[in-house]
Design a protein around this motif. Sequence first.
Motif, PDB file in Angstrom:
ATOM      1  N   LEU A   1       0.812  -1.229   0.000  1.00 21.15           N
ATOM      2  CA  LEU A   1       0.000   0.000   0.000  1.00 21.15           C
ATOM      3  C   LEU A   1       0.840   1.270   0.000  1.00 21.15           C
ATOM      4  CD1 LEU A   1      -2.954  -0.837   2.435  1.00 21.15           C
ATOM      5  CD2 LEU A   1      -3.050  -0.498  -0.040  1.00 21.15           C
ATOM      6  N   THR A   2       2.074   1.181   0.520  1.00 26.30           N
ATOM      7  CA  THR A   2       2.897   2.399   0.600  1.00 26.30           C
ATOM      8  C   THR A   2       4.092   2.362  -0.352  1.00 26.30           C
ATOM      9  OG1 THR A   2       4.396   1.524   2.288  1.00 26.30           O
ATOM     10  CG2 THR A   2       2.380   2.619   3.086  1.00 26.30           C
ATOM     11  N   GLY A   3       4.468   1.186  -0.814  1.00 26.49           N
ATOM     12  CA  GLY A   3       5.682   1.082  -1.648  1.00 26.49           C
ATOM     13  C   GLY A   3       6.957   1.125  -0.821  1.00 26.49           C
ATOM     14  N   ARG A   4       6.828   1.031   0.520  1.00 27.94           N
ATOM     15  CA  ARG A   4       8.023   1.119   1.366  1.00 27.94           C
ATOM     16  C   ARG A   4       9.009  -0.009   1.023  1.00 27.94           C
ATOM     17  NH1 ARG A   4      10.137  -0.552   6.475  1.00 27.94           N
ATOM     18  NH2 ARG A   4       8.373  -1.878   7.028  1.00 27.94           N
ATOM     19  N   VAL A   5      10.278   0.379   0.959  1.00 27.43           N
ATOM     20  CA  VAL A   5      11.338  -0.578   0.629  1.00 27.43           C
ATOM     21  C   VAL A   5      11.993  -1.033   1.933  1.00 27.43           C
ATOM     22  CG1 VAL A   5      13.601  -0.764  -0.499  1.00 27.43           C
ATOM     23  CG2 VAL A   5      11.710   0.407  -1.664  1.00 27.43           C
ATOM     24  N   ILE A   6      12.189  -2.324   2.094  1.00 26.72           N
ATOM     25  CA  ILE A   6      12.835  -2.837   3.315  1.00 26.72           C
ATOM     26  C   ILE A   6      14.265  -3.281   2.999  1.00 26.72           C
ATOM     27  CG2 ILE A   6      10.641  -3.500   4.403  1.00 26.72           C
ATOM     28  CD1 ILE A   6      11.296  -6.435   3.742  1.00 26.72           C
ATOM     29  N   ASP A   7      15.130  -3.174   3.995  1.00 26.60           N
ATOM     30  CA  ASP A   7      16.522  -3.565   3.773  1.00 26.60           C
ATOM     31  C   ASP A   7      16.713  -5.062   4.084  1.00 26.60           C
ATOM     32  OD1 ASP A   7      16.716  -3.830   6.528  1.00 26.60           O
ATOM     33  OD2 ASP A   7      17.810  -1.955   6.830  1.00 26.60           O
ATOM     34  N   ALA A   8      17.936  -5.532   3.886  1.00 28.57           N
ATOM     35  CA  ALA A   8      18.214  -6.970   4.020  1.00 28.57           C
ATOM     36  C   ALA A   8      17.919  -7.471   5.431  1.00 28.57           C
ATOM     37  CB  ALA A   8      19.676  -7.240   3.660  1.00 28.57           C
ATOM     38  N   GLN A   9      18.258  -6.666   6.437  1.00 28.17           N
ATOM     39  CA  GLN A   9      18.041  -7.111   7.828  1.00 28.17           C
ATOM     40  C   GLN A   9      16.553  -7.267   8.126  1.00 28.17           C
ATOM     41  OE1 GLN A   9      20.615  -5.100   6.999  1.00 28.17           O
ATOM     42  NE2 GLN A   9      22.105  -6.679   7.550  1.00 28.17           N
ATOM     43  N   GLU A  10      15.771  -6.276   7.681  1.00 26.74           N
ATOM     44  CA  GLU A  10      14.322  -6.377   7.910  1.00 26.74           C
ATOM     45  C   GLU A  10      13.744  -7.554   7.126  1.00 26.74           C
ATOM     46  OE1 GLU A  10      12.128  -2.722   7.379  1.00 26.74           O
ATOM     47  OE2 GLU A  10      10.239  -3.662   7.972  1.00 26.74           O
ATOM     48  N   ALA A  11      14.277  -7.778   5.933  1.00 27.90           N
ATOM     49  CA  ALA A  11      13.801  -8.909   5.120  1.00 27.90           C
ATOM     50  C   ALA A  11      14.107 -10.235   5.819  1.00 27.90           C
ATOM     51  CB  ALA A  11      14.442  -8.866   3.739  1.00 27.90           C
ATOM     52  N   GLU A  12      15.259 -10.315   6.463  1.00 29.41           N
ATOM     53  CA  GLU A  12      15.602 -11.551   7.169  1.00 29.41           C
ATOM     54  C   GLU A  12      14.721 -11.727   8.413  1.00 29.41           C
ATOM     55  OE1 GLU A  12      19.477 -11.843   9.010  1.00 29.41           O
ATOM     56  OE2 GLU A  12      19.513 -14.018   8.707  1.00 29.41           O
ATOM     57  N   ARG A  13      14.559 -10.618   9.159  1.00 30.26           N
ATOM     58  CA  ARG A  13      13.699 -10.684  10.361  1.00 30.26           C
ATOM     59  C   ARG A  13      12.282 -11.118  10.000  1.00 30.26           C
ATOM     60  NH1 ARG A  13      15.719  -5.674  11.723  1.00 30.26           N
ATOM     61  NH2 ARG A  13      13.771  -4.593  11.253  1.00 30.26           N
ATOM     62  N   SER A  14      11.815 -10.711   8.825  1.00 26.64           N
ATOM     63  CA  SER A  14      10.422 -10.978   8.445  1.00 26.64           C
ATOM     64  C   SER A  14      10.240 -12.343   7.795  1.00 26.64           C
ATOM     65  CB  SER A  14       9.944  -9.927   7.439  1.00 26.64           C
ATOM     66  OG  SER A  14      10.460  -8.668   7.710  1.00 26.64           O
ATOM     67  N   GLY A  15      11.338 -13.033   7.512  1.00 28.76           N
ATOM     68  CA  GLY A  15      11.210 -14.361   6.902  1.00 28.76           C
ATOM     69  C   GLY A  15      11.188 -14.333   5.386  1.00 28.76           C
ATOM     70  N   LEU A  16      11.474 -13.174   4.789  1.00 31.73           N
ATOM     71  CA  LEU A  16      11.476 -13.116   3.323  1.00 31.73           C
ATOM     72  C   LEU A  16      12.726 -13.777   2.753  1.00 31.73           C
ATOM     73  CD1 LEU A  16      10.294 -12.114   0.639  1.00 31.73           C
ATOM     74  CD2 LEU A  16      11.294  -9.872   1.083  1.00 31.73           C
ATOM     75  N   VAL A  17      13.851 -13.627   3.457  1.00 33.98           N
ATOM     76  CA  VAL A  17      15.093 -14.234   2.962  1.00 33.98           C
ATOM     77  C   VAL A  17      15.590 -15.247   3.985  1.00 33.98           C
ATOM     78  CG1 VAL A  17      15.642 -12.067   1.785  1.00 33.98           C
ATOM     79  CG2 VAL A  17      16.783 -12.575   3.928  1.00 33.98           C
ATOM     80  N   SER A  18      16.318 -16.253   3.483  1.00 32.15           N
ATOM     81  CA  SER A  18      16.770 -17.285   4.419  1.00 32.15           C
ATOM     82  C   SER A  18      17.922 -16.760   5.269  1.00 32.15           C
ATOM     83  CB  SER A  18      17.160 -18.556   3.680  1.00 32.15           C
ATOM     84  OG  SER A  18      18.302 -18.347   2.908  1.00 32.15           O
ATOM     85  N   ARG A  19      18.794 -15.917   4.666  1.00 38.67           N
ATOM     86  CA  ARG A  19      19.836 -15.277   5.460  1.00 38.67           C
ATOM     87  C   ARG A  19      20.524 -14.169   4.684  1.00 38.67           C
ATOM     88  NH1 ARG A  19      24.890 -18.641   4.997  1.00 38.67           N
ATOM     89  NH2 ARG A  19      24.341 -20.365   3.653  1.00 38.67           N
ATOM     90  N   VAL A  20      21.289 -13.379   5.429  1.00 35.09           N
ATOM     91  CA  VAL A  20      22.000 -12.242   4.841  1.00 35.09           C
ATOM     92  C   VAL A  20      23.497 -12.523   4.938  1.00 35.09           C
ATOM     93  CG1 VAL A  20      22.414  -9.757   4.977  1.00 35.09           C
ATOM     94  CG2 VAL A  20      20.171 -10.681   5.627  1.00 35.09           C
ATOM     95  N   VAL A  21      24.198 -12.292   3.827  1.00 38.36           N
ATOM     96  CA  VAL A  21      25.640 -12.567   3.771  1.00 38.36           C
ATOM     97  C   VAL A  21      26.345 -11.261   3.373  1.00 38.36           C
ATOM     98  CG1 VAL A  21      27.411 -13.935   2.587  1.00 38.36           C
ATOM     99  CG2 VAL A  21      25.166 -14.952   3.057  1.00 38.36           C
ATOM    100  N   PRO A  22      27.479 -10.928   4.001  1.00 35.11           N
ATOM    101  CA  PRO A  22      28.200  -9.719   3.595  1.00 35.11           C
ATOM    102  C   PRO A  22      28.562  -9.777   2.109  1.00 35.11           C
ATOM    103  CG  PRO A  22      29.148 -10.632   5.599  1.00 35.11           C
ATOM    104  CD  PRO A  22      28.142 -11.624   5.111  1.00 35.11           C
ATOM    105  N   GLN A  23      28.486  -8.599   1.477  1.00 38.73           N
ATOM    106  CA  GLN A  23      28.718  -8.514   0.024  1.00 38.73           C
ATOM    107  C   GLN A  23      30.035  -9.182  -0.392  1.00 38.73           C
ATOM    108  OE1 GLN A  23      26.451  -6.734  -2.328  1.00 38.73           O
ATOM    109  NE2 GLN A  23      27.678  -8.114  -3.581  1.00 38.73           N
ATOM    110  N   ALA A  24      31.083  -8.977   0.404  1.00 41.90           N
ATOM    111  CA  ALA A  24      32.410  -9.478   0.012  1.00 41.90           C
ATOM    112  C   ALA A  24      32.442 -11.001  -0.138  1.00 41.90           C
ATOM    113  CB  ALA A  24      33.452  -9.031   1.037  1.00 41.90           C
TER     114      ALA A  24
END
Length: 272
Positions: free
Chosen positions: A175-198
């Motif tokens: 409804l708002t188009g709000r963009v979430i970052d990787a940490q919020e995506a992980e907390r919410s269950g959208l991604v299995s995990r976050v890995v440093p770019q390097a």
Amino acid sequence: MSTQSNTARKVQEKMSFNTLLIEEKGNVGIITFNRPNAQNALSNELTQELGIALEQNENNPHIRVTIITGGEKVFAAGADIKEMADKNYPQAYQEDFITRTWEKISQCRKPIIAAVSGYALGGGCEIAMMCDFIIASDSAKFGQPEVTIGTIPGAGGTQRLTRFIGKSKAMEMCLTGRVIDAQEAERSGLVSRVVPQAKFAEEVLNVAQKISTFSQPSVFMIKESVNRAYETTLSEGIRFERRLFQSTFATNDQKEGMAAFVAKRQPNFKDN
Ligand code: CAA
């Protein structure tokens, strides 16, 4: 097996794509969106080529897992707005806009990992959610901003995002188009995990390679069974899982896997 594999590889070598880069690393196929001047926007050509590339991987016995990525800077900024801006309703309806080319990902039997760095917006987020799971780099950003351009998510965003992260957050994002970052995506269950770019590309490849070493019948069954959870009641899903589990006792790979555990050695799976 090796003759078949060589044939498949030859077919793949001949096929060149305008909007994708294709690589094979061991038993892993890597498909990289390649429209750097358009934030990897998902044009008709790109989604058609994606369908062809996935079909090739499905038919190539050498490839056991696919990674879909957009490279380091952006996963994909959604459907190509310039291409669809002038489309009218009869056209969208008659060509069944989005369905025909986009849904190939969800029909593949071999596992597909979405490796998301940078923006995965609109159709980019939806493509990532069609994959079996998403690994994000710490630069990843997810959103469904269609409402800001006068439309709504059209490749499953309202449905898959809601199943991933629940009604409240999915509703707010759509409804708002709000963009979430990787940490919020992980907390919410959208991604299995976050890995440093390097370490990102290496780590995603490690995950894919690990899956590629397991017995393919087990891998296919797990994928089918987890996906069943979205389509059925709990009791029917559990019954489905139980029958598949029991059927693994008809495979040589179950005998090999358990014998190897008992003998404290690595299993040698043969996909039968
Ligand atoms: N379609 C077509 N072109 C796009 C695009 C898109 N989805 N996203 C970016 N581009 C183009 C830009 O128009 C620009 O082109 P020019 O150089 O010719 O002007 C180029 O890519 C670079 O983009 P920006 O200058 O905008 O880059 P930025 O770093 O300032 O911003 C961004 C990046 C935040 C991703 C921004 O480009 C953006 O908001 N893109 C659109 C996101 C969006 O609304 N996606 C939803 C699409 S609708 C959809 O996907 C429907 C569905 O459910 C399937």
